[in-house]
Every structure is written in structure tokens, then in C-alpha cells.
Design a protein around this motif. Structure first.
Motif, PDB file in Angstrom:
ATOM      1  N   LEU A 212     -10.684 -19.628  -0.349  1.00  0.00           N
ATOM      2  CA  LEU A 212     -10.639 -19.066   1.010  1.00  0.00           C
ATOM      3  C   LEU A 212      -9.203 -18.717   1.399  1.00  0.00           C
ATOM      4  CD1 LEU A 212     -13.250 -21.363   2.752  1.00  0.00           C
ATOM      5  CD2 LEU A 212     -13.413 -18.884   2.522  1.00  0.00           C
ATOM      6  N   GLY A 213      -8.242 -19.491   0.907  1.00  0.00           N
ATOM      7  CA  GLY A 213      -6.827 -19.188   1.168  1.00  0.00           C
ATOM      8  C   GLY A 213      -6.456 -17.839   0.576  1.00  0.00           C
ATOM      9  N   LYS A 214      -6.853 -17.611  -0.689  1.00  0.00           N
ATOM     10  CA  LYS A 214      -6.546 -16.310  -1.331  1.00  0.00           C
ATOM     11  C   LYS A 214      -7.292 -15.187  -0.618  1.00  0.00           C
ATOM     12  CE  LYS A 214      -5.792 -17.987  -6.031  1.00  0.00           C
ATOM     13  NZ  LYS A 214      -6.455 -18.156  -7.325  1.00  0.00           N
ATOM     14  N   PHE A 215      -8.553 -15.442  -0.280  1.00  0.00           N
ATOM     15  CA  PHE A 215      -9.359 -14.436   0.428  1.00  0.00           C
ATOM     16  C   PHE A 215      -8.676 -14.052   1.747  1.00  0.00           C
ATOM     17  CE2 PHE A 215     -12.491 -13.615   3.774  1.00  0.00           C
ATOM     18  CZ  PHE A 215     -13.205 -12.555   3.237  1.00  0.00           C
ATOM     19  N   GLY A 216      -8.203 -15.068   2.484  1.00  0.00           N
ATOM     20  CA  GLY A 216      -7.582 -14.828   3.788  1.00  0.00           C
ATOM     21  C   GLY A 216      -6.339 -13.950   3.666  1.00  0.00           C
ATOM     22  N   LEU A 217      -5.529 -14.215   2.643  1.00  0.00           N
ATOM     23  CA  LEU A 217      -4.310 -13.413   2.470  1.00  0.00           C
ATOM     24  C   LEU A 217      -4.662 -11.974   2.108  1.00  0.00           C
ATOM     25  CD1 LEU A 217      -1.668 -15.594   0.584  1.00  0.00           C
ATOM     26  CD2 LEU A 217      -1.749 -14.981   3.005  1.00  0.00           C
ATOM     27  N   GLN A 218      -5.649 -11.825   1.217  1.00  0.00           N
ATOM     28  CA  GLN A 218      -6.023 -10.447   0.831  1.00  0.00           C
ATOM     29  C   GLN A 218      -6.626  -9.683   1.999  1.00  0.00           C
ATOM     30  OE1 GLN A 218      -7.307 -11.013  -3.529  1.00  0.00           O
ATOM     31  NE2 GLN A 218      -7.227  -8.830  -3.134  1.00  0.00           N
ATOM     32  N   LEU A 219      -7.430 -10.408   2.781  1.00  0.00           N
ATOM     33  CA  LEU A 219      -7.999  -9.758   3.970  1.00  0.00           C
ATOM     34  C   LEU A 219      -6.877  -9.375   4.948  1.00  0.00           C
ATOM     35  CD1 LEU A 219     -10.541  -8.898   5.521  1.00  0.00           C
ATOM     36  CD2 LEU A 219     -10.566 -11.174   6.563  1.00  0.00           C
ATOM     37  N   GLY A 220      -5.866 -10.228   5.034  1.00  0.00           N
ATOM     38  CA  GLY A 220      -4.731  -9.939   5.914  1.00  0.00           C
ATOM     39  C   GLY A 220      -3.991  -8.684   5.484  1.00  0.00           C
ATOM     40  N   VAL A 221      -3.834  -8.502   4.174  1.00  0.00           N
ATOM     41  CA  VAL A 221      -3.191  -7.278   3.668  1.00  0.00           C
ATOM     42  C   VAL A 221      -4.066  -6.070   4.017  1.00  0.00           C
ATOM     43  CG1 VAL A 221      -2.523  -6.045   1.564  1.00  0.00           C
ATOM     44  CG2 VAL A 221      -1.871  -8.452   1.853  1.00  0.00           C
ATOM     45  N   CYS A 222      -5.389  -6.217   3.822  1.00  0.00           N
ATOM     46  CA  CYS A 222      -6.320  -5.122   4.198  1.00  0.00           C
ATOM     47  C   CYS A 222      -6.207  -4.817   5.695  1.00  0.00           C
ATOM     48  CB  CYS A 222      -7.775  -5.513   3.917  1.00  0.00           C
ATOM     49  SG  CYS A 222      -8.175  -5.680   2.200  1.00  0.00           S
ATOM     50  N   PHE A 223      -6.118  -5.881   6.508  1.00  0.00           N
ATOM     51  CA  PHE A 223      -6.039  -5.715   7.963  1.00  0.00           C
ATOM     52  C   PHE A 223      -4.828  -4.853   8.338  1.00  0.00           C
ATOM     53  CE2 PHE A 223      -4.506  -6.734  12.127  1.00  0.00           C
ATOM     54  CZ  PHE A 223      -5.643  -6.806  12.909  1.00  0.00           C
ATOM     55  N   GLN A 224      -3.652  -5.194   7.762  1.00  0.00           N
ATOM     56  CA  GLN A 224      -2.442  -4.442   8.113  1.00  0.00           C
ATOM     57  C   GLN A 224      -2.495  -3.029   7.540  1.00  0.00           C
ATOM     58  OE1 GLN A 224       0.161  -5.552  10.298  1.00  0.00           O
ATOM     59  NE2 GLN A 224       0.379  -3.332  10.226  1.00  0.00           N
ATOM     60  N   ALA A 225      -3.066  -2.903   6.326  1.00  0.00           N
ATOM     61  CA  ALA A 225      -3.208  -1.555   5.742  1.00  0.00           C
ATOM     62  C   ALA A 225      -4.079  -0.701   6.672  1.00  0.00           C
ATOM     63  CB  ALA A 225      -3.826  -1.644   4.349  1.00  0.00           C
ATOM     64  N   GLY A 259       0.970   7.715   0.476  1.00  0.00           N
ATOM     65  CA  GLY A 259       0.174   8.762   1.116  1.00  0.00           C
ATOM     66  C   GLY A 259      -1.128   8.157   1.619  1.00  0.00           C
ATOM     67  N   LEU A 260      -1.785   8.911   2.542  1.00  0.00           N
ATOM     68  CA  LEU A 260      -2.963   8.371   3.233  1.00  0.00           C
ATOM     69  C   LEU A 260      -4.116   8.049   2.283  1.00  0.00           C
ATOM     70  CD1 LEU A 260      -4.488   7.643   5.808  1.00  0.00           C
ATOM     71  CD2 LEU A 260      -5.017  10.069   6.115  1.00  0.00           C
ATOM     72  N   GLN A 261      -4.442   8.995   1.405  1.00  0.00           N
ATOM     73  CA  GLN A 261      -5.642   8.789   0.578  1.00  0.00           C
ATOM     74  C   GLN A 261      -5.491   7.589  -0.351  1.00  0.00           C
ATOM     75  OE1 GLN A 261      -7.216  12.249  -1.385  1.00  0.00           O
ATOM     76  NE2 GLN A 261      -8.655  10.984  -2.546  1.00  0.00           N
ATOM     77  N   ARG A 262      -4.316   7.483  -1.002  1.00  0.00           N
ATOM     78  CA  ARG A 262      -4.144   6.354  -1.932  1.00  0.00           C
ATOM     79  C   ARG A 262      -4.006   5.035  -1.174  1.00  0.00           C
ATOM     80  NH1 ARG A 262       0.419   7.720  -5.475  1.00  0.00           N
ATOM     81  NH2 ARG A 262       0.137   5.643  -6.339  1.00  0.00           N
ATOM     82  N   ALA A 263      -3.504   5.105   0.036  1.00  0.00           N
ATOM     83  CA  ALA A 263      -3.441   3.873   0.850  1.00  0.00           C
ATOM     84  C   ALA A 263      -4.861   3.396   1.166  1.00  0.00           C
ATOM     85  CB  ALA A 263      -2.654   4.124   2.130  1.00  0.00           C
ATOM     86  N   GLN A 264      -5.741   4.360   1.470  1.00  0.00           N
ATOM     87  CA  GLN A 264      -7.149   3.989   1.750  1.00  0.00           C
ATOM     88  C   GLN A 264      -7.807   3.404   0.508  1.00  0.00           C
ATOM     89  OE1 GLN A 264      -8.122   7.818   3.431  1.00  0.00           O
ATOM     90  NE2 GLN A 264      -8.544   6.927   5.436  1.00  0.00           N
ATOM     91  N   GLU A 265      -7.554   4.037  -0.637  1.00  0.00           N
ATOM     92  CA  GLU A 265      -8.137   3.517  -1.893  1.00  0.00           C
ATOM     93  C   GLU A 265      -7.616   2.106  -2.172  1.00  0.00           C
ATOM     94  OE1 GLU A 265      -8.369   7.987  -3.784  1.00  0.00           O
ATOM     95  OE2 GLU A 265      -6.954   6.560  -4.661  1.00  0.00           O
ATOM     96  N   PHE A 266      -6.310   1.924  -1.951  1.00  0.00           N
ATOM     97  CA  PHE A 266      -5.698   0.601  -2.169  1.00  0.00           C
ATOM     98  C   PHE A 266      -6.389  -0.443  -1.297  1.00  0.00           C
ATOM     99  CE2 PHE A 266      -2.917  -2.638  -0.421  1.00  0.00           C
ATOM    100  CZ  PHE A 266      -2.265  -3.166  -1.522  1.00  0.00           C
ATOM    101  N   MET A 267      -6.613  -0.094  -0.012  1.00  0.00           N
ATOM    102  CA  MET A 267      -7.235  -1.067   0.898  1.00  0.00           C
ATOM    103  C   MET A 267      -8.628  -1.464   0.401  1.00  0.00           C
ATOM    104  SD  MET A 267      -8.350  -0.561   4.838  1.00  0.00           S
ATOM    105  CE  MET A 267      -9.790   0.374   4.337  1.00  0.00           C
ATOM    106  N   TRP A 268      -9.402  -0.492  -0.042  1.00  0.00           N
ATOM    107  CA  TRP A 268     -10.767  -0.796  -0.499  1.00  0.00           C
ATOM    108  C   TRP A 268     -10.751  -1.616  -1.783  1.00  0.00           C
ATOM    109  CZ3 TRP A 268     -14.764  -1.217   2.334  1.00  0.00           C
ATOM    110  CH2 TRP A 268     -14.871  -0.463   3.499  1.00  0.00           C
ATOM    111  N   GLU A 269      -9.771  -1.314  -2.678  1.00  0.00           N
ATOM    112  CA  GLU A 269      -9.664  -2.130  -3.914  1.00  0.00           C
ATOM    113  C   GLU A 269      -9.350  -3.578  -3.551  1.00  0.00           C
ATOM    114  OE1 GLU A 269      -6.648  -0.168  -6.241  1.00  0.00           O
ATOM    115  OE2 GLU A 269      -7.923   1.619  -6.411  1.00  0.00           O
ATOM    116  N   GLU A 270      -8.409  -3.758  -2.636  1.00  0.00           N
ATOM    117  CA  GLU A 270      -8.050  -5.121  -2.197  1.00  0.00           C
ATOM    118  C   GLU A 270      -9.263  -5.818  -1.570  1.00  0.00           C
ATOM    119  OE1 GLU A 270      -4.825  -6.933  -1.718  1.00  0.00           O
ATOM    120  OE2 GLU A 270      -4.214  -5.595  -3.333  1.00  0.00           O
ATOM    121  N   PHE A 271     -10.007  -5.050  -0.777  1.00  0.00           N
ATOM    122  CA  PHE A 271     -11.169  -5.626  -0.101  1.00  0.00           C
ATOM    123  C   PHE A 271     -12.228  -6.054  -1.129  1.00  0.00           C
ATOM    124  CE2 PHE A 271     -15.352  -5.223   1.979  1.00  0.00           C
ATOM    125  CZ  PHE A 271     -15.192  -6.180   2.970  1.00  0.00           C
ATOM    126  N   ASP A 272     -12.478  -5.181  -2.109  1.00  0.00           N
ATOM    127  CA  ASP A 272     -13.479  -5.520  -3.137  1.00  0.00           C
ATOM    128  C   ASP A 272     -13.064  -6.780  -3.905  1.00  0.00           C
ATOM    129  OD1 ASP A 272     -15.018  -3.422  -2.378  1.00  0.00           O
ATOM    130  OD2 ASP A 272     -14.327  -2.065  -3.960  1.00  0.00           O
TER     131      ASP A 272
END
Ligand code: GRG
Length: 300
Positions: A212-225, A259-272
Motif C-alpha cells: 500500500l505504501g508503494k501504491f500510495g506513492l505511485q498514485l501520488g505521482v499520477c495525481f500530480q501528473a 509533451g502532453l500525449q506522452r505525459a498522459q501515456e506515462f500517467m496511465w502506465e504508472e496507474f496500471d
């Protein structure tokens, strides 16, 4: 329990309402009236209350009633509101609007913007640390542990340090690793906090805490992205704050790097990856997953 989109929006609305009702009764009284007004203005009736919802959602998996968690949920939202009041100050990001209304210093003056922020932090800590029922329910050992976690999330290697980097990296060349470092410190550790502290209060074992600690940090990165993506894709009226500020101030964001598109892809990869982490646990966390999904799908 099913957690479809309609359900989860209702859940968030209920959480926000419950936290607001609790704070109505429990914000400090006494002292300067203008300060009391500023505290109410800063925390009640505005904001998505996502961090309190993450606490409630995590604790649902441990059958912990929201009622018992209100002092911590209220504290988290007060401390979050403090960081926003200071973030908007002219010496920081200099923003006039927040949550669809004038930011704290625009409504109450700059000195009060600083002082009300200070009070939200101090009184937020006091809200759960001096609540006899909360202490009795969870016991001193768990409360000391979550307090240490909270202080670490806010301190030099957490929000304050992250904000310093955020300001230092303005108008500079920046790498993906540096942006990630800023996101982790400024935002992710305080998104992780409600999840991890909820797990600790719920009696999570070592494996659950770790994941859950790792999940929380990754979700936090997604949140800011996502926050940075919304800054370039949405209007101020939708966001309730000034859109396009990151570009204007040349902030270190993923969008600047990729750039916007790769930032969006990055966020979804992190989320998955974050979702995969949770699937390693035997205990199901459907509500937490639903709130997490809403964080990456939201429009404000
Ligand atoms: C002394 C701990 C401490 C901090 C001071 C000002 C500052 C240093 C840090 C700023 C941290 C900050 C504002 C990070 C940005 C996080 C972010 C994207 C907040 C927006 O959160 P939402 O979308 O806001 O949950 P609402 O309005 O819905 O509550």
C-alpha cells in the motif's frame, strides 16, 4: 461491493459532506474572529476532499467506520488546505483563485494568508492528537507511528522540500527523473499518507503496508501528473483555479519534459502498475481502487 462511476461520485460527495460537517463543529473557537473566519474559508465547503476519501476508502477494507476516523480525516484536509493557502501566496505560485473563489490571501490579505495557513497546520495536528476518543480507539503506539509518517510527508524530504525544488526548478532545463523527484516530495508522500495511515490504523500486516505504501506513492505521482495535464487541457472555470499557470511560470512538469500525449501515456502506465501492485494482496480494496481511478479520470 460494486464501485462504478456513479457510486464513487456519491461516495466522494458523502465523504466531503461528512468532513465538512465535522469541521463545522470542531474548528477552533476563541481567539481573533477574523482568523476563525479565514480557517473556515480555507477548509470548509470547498475542495474535493480526496485525501480524506482515500483514508475512508482504505479503512473500508479493514471494516473501520468513517465515524472513528473523522479527527484524522479533518486533520488531513486542514493540513492540505494550509499547503494550498501558502502555495497561492505571492512569494510562491502567486495565484488569485482557488476552488472557484479568491485565494486565501486575496480574500483576507497576505499576512492572514500566512497566519491562517500556519493555524490550519497546527490546529490540524491538534485535531487528532488531542482527541480523547481517537486516542482511546487506536492507542498511543499507532498514533505515534502515523504522526511520524505525517511529519515525514510534510518535512524536508516531503512537501516543504518538494516545494523548494518546485520553485528552484522554475525556468530551468529539467529531466524526467528530476520531475519525478519533485512530484514524489511535493505531492505523492501526502497522497500516500491517508492510505498508509489508514492501513496502520486498520492493523495491516507488513506485506500490506509495503504494497500500500508503494501504491500510495505511485498514485501520488499520477495525481500530480493529472494536475499538470489539467492545467493545460482545461479552462479556469472548470478547474476553479487559474489554468495555464505552469506554462506561464515555466514550471518543471512532465509535460515540459515529454509533451502532453506522452505525459498522459506515462500517467496511465504508472496507474496500471499501481493497480497491479494492489492485485498482489489477498485483501480486496475495491473502494480505494475506485477513488484512485477517479483521480486519473477527473476533469478538475
Ligand atoms: C510547510 C508542509 C509545508 C508546506 C508548505 C506551500 C508548500 C510548502 C507546498 C505546496 C504543496 C502543494 C500545493 C502541492 C500541490 C498539490 C496539489 C496538486 C494540490 C491540489 O489538490 P486537490 O486537487 O485540491 O486535491 P482541492 O482543491 O480539490 O482540495
Amino acid at each position: 461491493m460494486g464501485c462504478d462511476k456513479v457510486n464513487i461520485e456519491d461516495f466522494l460527495r458523502d465523504c466531503a459532506q461528512r468532513v465538512d460537517q465535522f469541521l463545522e463543529k470542531r474548528l477552533p473557537v476563541g481567539g481573533p474572529v477574523r482568523l476563525q473566519e479565514a480557517l473556515r474559508y480555507g477548509v470548509i465547503g470547498g475542495g474535493k476532499k480526496l485525501r480524506a476519501s482515500l483514508l475512508f476508502a482504505t479503512c473500508e477494507a479493514y471494516n473501520l467506520a468513517q465515524e472513528k476516523l473523522l479527527p484524522l480525516a479533518g486533520a488531513i484536509e486542514m493540513i492540505h488546505s494550509f499547503s494550498l493557502a501558502h502555495d497561492d501566496l505571492p512569494c510562491m505560485d502567486n495565484d488569485d483563485f482557488r476552488r472557484g473563489k479568491p485565494s486565501m490571501h486575496r480574500a483576507f490579505g497576505e499576512a492572514m494568508g500566512v497566519l491562517a495557513g500556519d493555524a490550519l497546520l497546527i490546529e490540524g495536528l491538534s485535531l487528532f492528537l488531542t482527541d480523547a476518543q481517537f486516542l482511546h480507539t487506536f492507542g498511543a503506539a499507532k498514533i505515534i507511528e502515523i504522526t511520524q509518517l505525517l511529519l515525514a510527508a510534510l518535512g524536508v524530504q516531503g512537501m516543504v522540500g518538494g516545494q523548494v525544488w518546485d520553485l528552484e526548478y522554475e525556468k530551468k532545463r529539467v529531466t524526467e527523473e528530476e520531475v519525478r523527484k519533485i512530484y514524489l516530495a511535493k505531492t505523492a508522500r501526502f497522497i500516500q499518507f491517508p492510505i498508509l495511515s489508514g492501513a496502520i490504523l486498520g492493523g495491516a500486516d507488513q506485506k500490506e503496508r509495503e504494497i500500500l505504501g508503494k501504491f500510495g506513492l505511485q498514485l501520488g505521482v499520477c495525481f500530480q501528473a493529472k494536475d499538470d495535464i489539467l492545467d493545460v487541457t482545461e479552462e479556469s472555470s472548470t478547474l476553479g483555479k487559474t489554468a495555464g499557470k505552469d506554462l506561464e511560470q515555466d514550471k518543471a512538469t512532465l509535460i515540459k519534459v515529454k509533451g502532453l500525449q506522452r505525459a498522459q501515456e506515462f500517467m496511465w502506465e504508472e496507474f496500471d502498475q499501481a493497480v497491479t501492485l494492489l492485485s498482489e494482496l489477498e485483501r480486496p480494496f475495491p473502494r480505494l481502487l475506485a477513488v484512485a481511478r477517479l483521480i486519473v479520470e477527473r476533469s478538475h
